[in-house]
Design a protein around this motif. Structure first.
Motif, PDB file in Angstrom:
ATOM      1  N   GLY A 324       0.822  -1.199   0.000  1.00  0.00           N
ATOM      2  CA  GLY A 324       0.000   0.000   0.000  1.00  0.00           C
ATOM      3  C   GLY A 324       0.856   1.247   0.000  1.00  0.00           C
ATOM      4  N   GLY A 325       0.245   2.359  -0.336  1.00  0.00           N
ATOM      5  CA  GLY A 325       0.965   3.626  -0.338  1.00  0.00           C
ATOM      6  C   GLY A 325       0.009   4.809  -0.345  1.00  0.00           C
ATOM      7  N   LEU A 326       0.414   5.869   0.325  1.00  0.00           N
ATOM      8  CA  LEU A 326      -0.314   7.133   0.333  1.00  0.00           C
ATOM      9  C   LEU A 326       0.694   8.260   0.167  1.00  0.00           C
ATOM     10  N   TYR A 327       0.268   9.345  -0.492  1.00  0.00           N
ATOM     11  CA  TYR A 327       1.167  10.493  -0.586  1.00  0.00           C
ATOM     12  C   TYR A 327       0.364  11.773  -0.625  1.00  0.00           C
ATOM     13  N   ASN A 328       1.033  12.870  -0.305  1.00  0.00           N
ATOM     14  CA  ASN A 328       0.452  14.203  -0.404  1.00  0.00           C
ATOM     15  C   ASN A 328       1.213  14.979  -1.470  1.00  0.00           C
ATOM     16  N   ASP A 329       0.493  15.583  -2.396  1.00  0.00           N
ATOM     17  CA  ASP A 329       1.105  16.306  -3.514  1.00  0.00           C
ATOM     18  C   ASP A 329       1.572  17.682  -3.027  1.00  0.00           C
ATOM     19  N   ASN A 330       2.711  17.707  -2.360  1.00  0.00           N
ATOM     20  CA  ASN A 330       3.190  18.944  -1.742  1.00  0.00           C
ATOM     21  C   ASN A 330       3.426  20.066  -2.745  1.00  0.00           C
ATOM     22  N   ASP A 331       3.902  19.706  -3.943  1.00  0.00           N
ATOM     23  CA  ASP A 331       4.265  20.739  -4.925  1.00  0.00           C
ATOM     24  C   ASP A 331       3.168  20.998  -5.944  1.00  0.00           C
ATOM     25  N   GLY A 332       2.033  20.299  -5.834  1.00  0.00           N
ATOM     26  CA  GLY A 332       0.921  20.522  -6.756  1.00  0.00           C
ATOM     27  C   GLY A 332       1.177  20.084  -8.179  1.00  0.00           C
ATOM     28  N   SER A 333       2.098  19.140  -8.380  1.00  0.00           N
ATOM     29  CA  SER A 333       2.443  18.701  -9.739  1.00  0.00           C
ATOM     30  C   SER A 333       1.394  17.788 -10.345  1.00  0.00           C
ATOM     31  N   GLY A 334       0.512  17.251  -9.521  1.00  0.00           N
ATOM     32  CA  GLY A 334      -0.507  16.343 -10.028  1.00  0.00           C
ATOM     33  C   GLY A 334      -0.131  14.886  -9.943  1.00  0.00           C
ATOM     34  N   ASP A 335       1.096  14.582  -9.538  1.00  0.00           N
ATOM     35  CA  ASP A 335       1.552  13.204  -9.401  1.00  0.00           C
ATOM     36  C   ASP A 335       2.657  13.172  -8.361  1.00  0.00           C
ATOM     37  N   ILE A 336       3.000  11.980  -7.905  1.00  0.00           N
ATOM     38  CA  ILE A 336       4.059  11.864  -6.918  1.00  0.00           C
ATOM     39  C   ILE A 336       5.382  12.319  -7.522  1.00  0.00           C
ATOM     40  N   SER A 337       6.136  13.105  -6.771  1.00  0.00           N
ATOM     41  CA  SER A 337       7.409  13.630  -7.257  1.00  0.00           C
ATOM     42  C   SER A 337       8.305  13.956  -6.079  1.00  0.00           C
ATOM     43  N   PHE A 338       9.548  14.297  -6.376  1.00  0.00           N
ATOM     44  CA  PHE A 338      10.529  14.601  -5.340  1.00  0.00           C
ATOM     45  C   PHE A 338      10.035  15.730  -4.439  1.00  0.00           C
ATOM     46  N   GLY A 339      10.121  15.511  -3.128  1.00  0.00           N
ATOM     47  CA  GLY A 339       9.667  16.501  -2.164  1.00  0.00           C
ATOM     48  C   GLY A 339       8.283  16.248  -1.614  1.00  0.00           C
ATOM     49  N   ASP A 340       7.533  15.338  -2.239  1.00  0.00           N
ATOM     50  CA  ASP A 340       6.213  15.002  -1.715  1.00  0.00           C
ATOM     51  C   ASP A 340       6.346  14.163  -0.441  1.00  0.00           C
ATOM     52  N   SER A 341       5.347  14.247   0.402  1.00  0.00           N
ATOM     53  CA  SER A 341       5.306  13.437   1.618  1.00  0.00           C
ATOM     54  C   SER A 341       4.486  12.179   1.356  1.00  0.00           C
ATOM     55  N   GLY A 342       4.912  11.077   1.925  1.00  0.00           N
ATOM     56  CA  GLY A 342       4.181   9.841   1.690  1.00  0.00           C
ATOM     57  C   GLY A 342       4.604   8.733   2.621  1.00  0.00           C
ATOM     58  N   LEU A 343       3.996   7.580   2.424  1.00  0.00           N
ATOM     59  CA  LEU A 343       4.335   6.380   3.177  1.00  0.00           C
ATOM     60  C   LEU A 343       4.047   5.165   2.304  1.00  0.00           C
ATOM     61  N   GLN A 344       4.662   4.037   2.657  1.00  0.00           N
ATOM     62  CA  GLN A 344       4.392   2.768   1.991  1.00  0.00           C
ATOM     63  C   GLN A 344       4.327   1.662   3.029  1.00  0.00           C
ATOM     64  N   THR A 345       3.509   0.664   2.736  1.00  0.00           N
ATOM     65  CA  THR A 345       3.348  -0.479   3.627  1.00  0.00           C
ATOM     66  C   THR A 345       3.432  -1.767   2.825  1.00  0.00           C
ATOM     67  N   LEU A 346       3.748  -2.857   3.514  1.00  0.00           N
ATOM     68  CA  LEU A 346       3.830  -4.161   2.856  1.00  0.00           C
ATOM     69  C   LEU A 346       3.617  -5.255   3.881  1.00  0.00           C
ATOM     70  N   LEU A 347       2.779  -6.191   3.520  1.00  0.00           N
ATOM     71  CA  LEU A 347       2.526  -7.385   4.315  1.00  0.00           C
ATOM     72  C   LEU A 347       2.753  -8.570   3.395  1.00  0.00           C
ATOM     73  N   ILE A 348       3.693  -9.455   3.747  1.00  0.00           N
ATOM     74  CA  ILE A 348       4.076 -10.478   2.773  1.00  0.00           C
ATOM     75  C   ILE A 348       4.539 -11.748   3.465  1.00  0.00           C
ATOM     76  N   LYS A 349       4.273 -12.871   2.818  1.00  0.00           N
ATOM     77  CA  LYS A 349       4.755 -14.153   3.327  1.00  0.00           C
ATOM     78  C   LYS A 349       5.611 -14.839   2.275  1.00  0.00           C
ATOM     79  N   PHE A 350       6.692 -15.432   2.763  1.00  0.00           N
ATOM     80  CA  PHE A 350       7.680 -16.089   1.925  1.00  0.00           C
ATOM     81  C   PHE A 350       7.611 -17.603   2.134  1.00  0.00           C
ATOM     82  N   PRO A 351       8.245 -18.370   1.247  1.00  0.00           N
ATOM     83  CA  PRO A 351       8.374 -19.809   1.511  1.00  0.00           C
ATOM     84  C   PRO A 351       9.129 -20.043   2.821  1.00  0.00           C
TER      85      PRO A 351
END
Length: 385
Positions: A324-351
């Motif tokens: 998962g991931g969320l971000y805030n468009d800090n610079d108003g570019s319309g997409d994720i870019s350098f300087g934006d704030s965000g987070l990422q998550t992952l839940l995963i199982k391996f062999p």
């Protein structure tokens, strides 16, 4: 080496035996080599640290055979008015789309209670008071859970969800990832769980009040069917005051922390607030226990990738999970870019009965490829016996 066997020797035999003892001792002292490799949890931890270098903060829990093998917490999680929080596996993060795994799990629990199959159409389980397009009515539960419904809208708030349900579908049975597929369960799980109560509340409430009621019922169902069964206390879609991470920007840009608000009215495809330890506990229960799902249900969930959107090759087989991931468009570019704030998550199982719960408190100029990140770290974490 001790032995209980007794030897009776004459002089000649004794000489031969002494020679053998010397030879055996020499052999015993030689290094034993093996081509067999074993997983090293500490090495996995170190490899993940190397892969995550640059993040403002991150935390993860590695489990093996249902027990915590390693944990890590590096950097910061929140700043400023939200309170300065260091990274911790016991602080809360909006797990974003990992919420879909909770929603799918609850669906697998509730559908059989309502005597509904995954291949059944969702039409009868949508609110009677809503305007429902025939295309939407014919979507199956399986199509929603596998993102093959034809829905391509990403938002899960009530206005967009009502508009979506009233709109046609142009093409189904084609994979297209959309939060709205899972947001629909926010209004269907309550009806599946208790149809008569649902219809009673729908008949006497205003539209707005009924939406609030459905949201609250969805959260109760996730709590009762998933979270409590994993041995956790009350959790929800509201940030925990003073103990919730923000979305952060990464260096060398200026540090900007953006807080995440209440997701109660948008949940289903995202929005739950859990700690990284909570996430770890849930994946352990979904892997090693029948407490939440039966073995057959877990096998079906894995085989059909219901609530999993990640599957990739690793040493020993395949990894399976959800990110998962969320971000805030800090610079108003319309997409994720350098300087934006965000987070990422992952839940995963391996062999090998190995699991990972990971949350990252910032984003670089684009999303981190967390599949590649953990694949590289995991594959390099095997050593010869």
């Amino acid at each position: 080496m001790k032995t209980s066997t007794k030897f009776f020797l004459n002089a000649g035999i004794a000489f031969l035996f002494a020679a053998c003892m010397v030879s055996c001792q020499m052999i015993d002292n030689l290094p034993i080599t093996s081509n067999e490799e074993v997983f090293d949890a500490e090495l996995f931890k170190n490899n993940l640290n190397a892969q995550l270098d640059g993040a403002r903060g991150y935390q993860f829990v590695i489990t093996r055979n249902g027990r915590i093998a390693e944990t890590e917490a590096v950097g910061i999680g929140a700043i400023g008015r939200a309170g300065n929080l260091p990274s911790s596996i016991d602080s809360y993060v909006n797990i974003a789309s990992v919420t879909k795994t909770l929603t799918a799990t609850a669906a697998l629990k509730v559908l059989p209670k309502a005597k509904v199959d995954l291949g059944d159409a969702i039409g009868p389980w949508l609110p009677d008071s809503w305007d429902v397009h025939p295309d939407i009515s014919q979507i199956t539960f399986r199509q929603l859970l596998t993102h093959t419904s034809g829905i391509r809208s990403g938002s899960g708030n009530w206005t967009n969800t009502r508009n979506l349900v009233a709109s046609p579908i142009t093409e189904s049975n084609v994979y297209s990832y959309a939060n709205a597929n899972f947001a629909l369960f926010r209004l269907m799980l309550p009806k599946l769980n208790n149809k008569s109560e649902f219809e009673s509340q729908e008949g006497k409430m205003t539209a707005e009040a009924f939406q609030f009621w459905m949201s609250a019922e969805y959260i109760k169902i996730i709590q009762n069917e998933v979270i409590s069964k994993a041995g956790l206390g009350a959790r929800g879609c509201v940030p925990v005051e003073g103990n919730t991470f923000q979305m952060l920007s990464e260096a060398p840009s200026g540090l900007v922390g953006v807080s995440i608000g209440d997701w109660t009215e948008s949940a289903g495809g995202g929005g739950y607030f859990l700690t990284t330890r909570d996430m770890s506990r849930i994946i352990v229960y979904l892997t090693h226990s029948d407490e939440i799902l039966t073995q057959n249900q877990r096998t079906q969930m894995d085989t059909e990738q219901l609530g999993w959107n990640r599957r990739f090759a690793v040493k020993g087989g395949f990894a399976l999970g959800h990110g998962g991931g969320l971000y805030n468009d800090n610079d108003g570019s319309g997409d994720i870019s350098f300087g934006d704030s965000g987070l990422q998550t992952l839940l995963i199982k391996f062999p090998g009965k190995i699991e990972l719960a990971l949350s990252i408190n910032s984003v670089p100029s684009d999303w981190r490829n967390t599949n590649q990140l953990v694949q590289t770290a995991f594959n390099a974490s095997w050593v010869k016996k």
